[in-house]
Design a protein around this motif. Structure first.
Motif: not given
Length: 472
Positions: A348-355, A409-422, A426-428
């Motif tokens: 799993h990609d864990w967009p919410g990380n350890v939490r 964009a649907r599940e973790v919208p902040q990922a498109l603006d927080d500088g982590t998208l690239y 790439i990791a995926e």
């Protein structure tokens, strides 16, 4: 005169490899396999640098280091350990070690540490000699977490300002607690404030307090967070969301070491250690004139970058079992995970990380019918698609990337603006690429590296960073 290095490790292969690497650098190397052999070598002469493992057949290497440094205060010591925990890193530094290297370690890193030890002498030990608490909050033995542990171990004894960065849910507040709980301020308060959760017009009153009558509704003097944390640690969470006018006031406090309450005139000394945290890229905010550059440099004295969970997949099984144990303590049924469940969690990609992982483990503990949880049930709990639900064989990578971005964009919208998208995308792509080529070439790393067009060392580093098991 040739410097003499004493290497103590009960693993003959490690002793040999380390000795060869150090001799290539021109050092004289003496080897020992136990504390008894270490004592015998010391009777002949004290080495210029001691390199020792922790777990030895006749005792604990860290305990012996404490004794040796009492007898030979100038002896630089480098500690090696397969017990890759924050506690080990802290104990190594508390014992007075110059450096700590978790196994498996890079030989170049070891030789650099030995040269640094010879050049600078013994490194700084922790101020406290109290017994360390075993219940430390950070869990993980991945290489990415080892880097975090080593930085924490070096800063707990001083009052340097620390800036913790990382995605939401990576455990930034846990790092702040560890720095506080392991340092000399541990007996004073730890006070946390979330800058994003306070209305901008109330931030100064929250931080510095206010006098009676300072504004409408101020019916009594109230201490701010700086006063509440006196002698301890003030944790400024989500510092990237702090308004510019409040940033100016905070900068003055950090520069002068004093503050005044809202409506007050008397200067109060700010006796606190500052640990700040953010999931935003402060350098980008500085470039966009949304964060003060001078404040950024005041906060970023010691940066600690927490890795995303997908960058430390080796820790997922350890974390999952820990959270299931915590669920039992909270009154939920005992659950265990079989190999297929662990594999599903690691995929799993864990967009919410350890939490997010902790929440999933609680869900499993509460809702799973069986004591042993299997992969299909885990996949259902975290919403992963079934194995047969992959993209069509003729789908392009471009189409897959576009679909993934739409899903984010649907599940973790902040990922498109927080500088982590690239890095995320790439990791995926990189992980399945390497895993597929490894399997195709029978898990032969040399052939896999050649097929990918990279050298073997680069492949090994990517395997470590991505947590890919190449030994099948």
């Amino acid at each position: 005169m040739t410097s003499r290095i004493l290497v103590v490790d009960d693993d003959a292969a490690i002793r040999t490899v380390v000795a060869q690497a150090l001799r290539r650098e021109g050092f004289e190397v003496q080897k020992a396999a136990s504390l008894a052999e270490l004592d015998a070598a010391l009777r002949v002469g004290v080495p210029d640098v001691l390199v020792t493992d922790v777990v030895l057949p006749d005792g604990n290497g860290i305990d012996r280091v404490r004794e040796l440094l009492a007898a030979y205060p100038g002896l630089p010591v480098i500690i090696l350990s397969a017990l890759n925990t924050l506690s080990t890193a802290i104990q190594a530094n508390e014992a007075g070690a110059y450096d700590y290297l978790p196994k498996p370690f890079d030989l170049d890193a070891l030789t650099r540490a030995v040269k640094g030890a010879l050049a600078r002498g013994q490194g700084m030990a922790l101020a406290s000699d109290e017994t360390l608490d075993g219940g430390l909050p950070l869990i993980g033995r991945s290489p990415a977490m080892q880097d975090v542990y080593r930085v924490i171990a070096r800063v707990v004894a001083n009052d340097l300002t620390v800036l913790v960065t990382g995605e939401s849910g990576t455990g930034k507040e846990l790092v702040a607690h560890a720095i506080h709980d392991l340092g000399p301020r541990r007996h004073a308060p730890f006070v946390a404030i979330n800058m994003a959760a306070i209305p901008r017009e109330l931030i100064e009153a929250e931080l510095f307090g206010y006098e009676r009558g300072a504004f409408t509704g101020a019916v009594a003097r109230t201490a701010g967070r700086f006063e509440q944390a006196a002698g301890g640690t003030l944790f400024l969470d989500e510092i990237g969301d702090m308004p510019m006018d409040a940033q100016t006031r905070l900068l003055r406090v950090l520069q002068s070491g004093e503050f005044t309450t809202v409506g007050g005139a008397r200067a109060i000394r700010a006796d606190v250690r500052i640990v700040a945290a953010t999931n935003r890229d402060l350098a980008q905010l500085v470039a966009a004139a949304k964060f003060r550059e001078d404040l950024f440099y005041r906060l970023n004295v010691v940066p600690i970058a927490l890795p995303a969970l997908r960058a430390r997949r080796q820790d997922i099984a350890l974390l999952s079992r820990h959270f299931l144990d915590r669920a039992v303590e909270a009154g939920l049924p005992r659950k265990t995970l079989d190999d297929s469940a662990i594999a599903a969690l690691e995929a799993h990609d864990w967009p919410g990380n350890v939490r997010e992982l902790e929440n999933v483990m609680r869900r499993i503990a509460a809702l799973s019918r069986d004591e042993q949880v299997r992969g299909a049930e885990v996949a259902a709990m975290i919403g992963n698609a079934a194995p047969g639900a992959a993209l069509p064989a003729d789908a392009s990578i471009a189409a897959a990337v576009r679909a993934r971005i739409e899903a984010l964009a649907r599940e973790v919208p902040q990922a498109l603006d927080d500088g982590t998208l690239y890095d995320r995308i790439i990791a995926e792509v990189e992980r399945p690429l390497i895993e597929t080529l490894l399997a195709r070439h029978g898990y032969n790393q040399l052939r896999t590296a050649r097929a990918l067009g990279i050298n073997r060392n680069t492949l090994r580093k990517r395997l470590d960073d991505l947590g890919i098991d190449a030994g099948r």
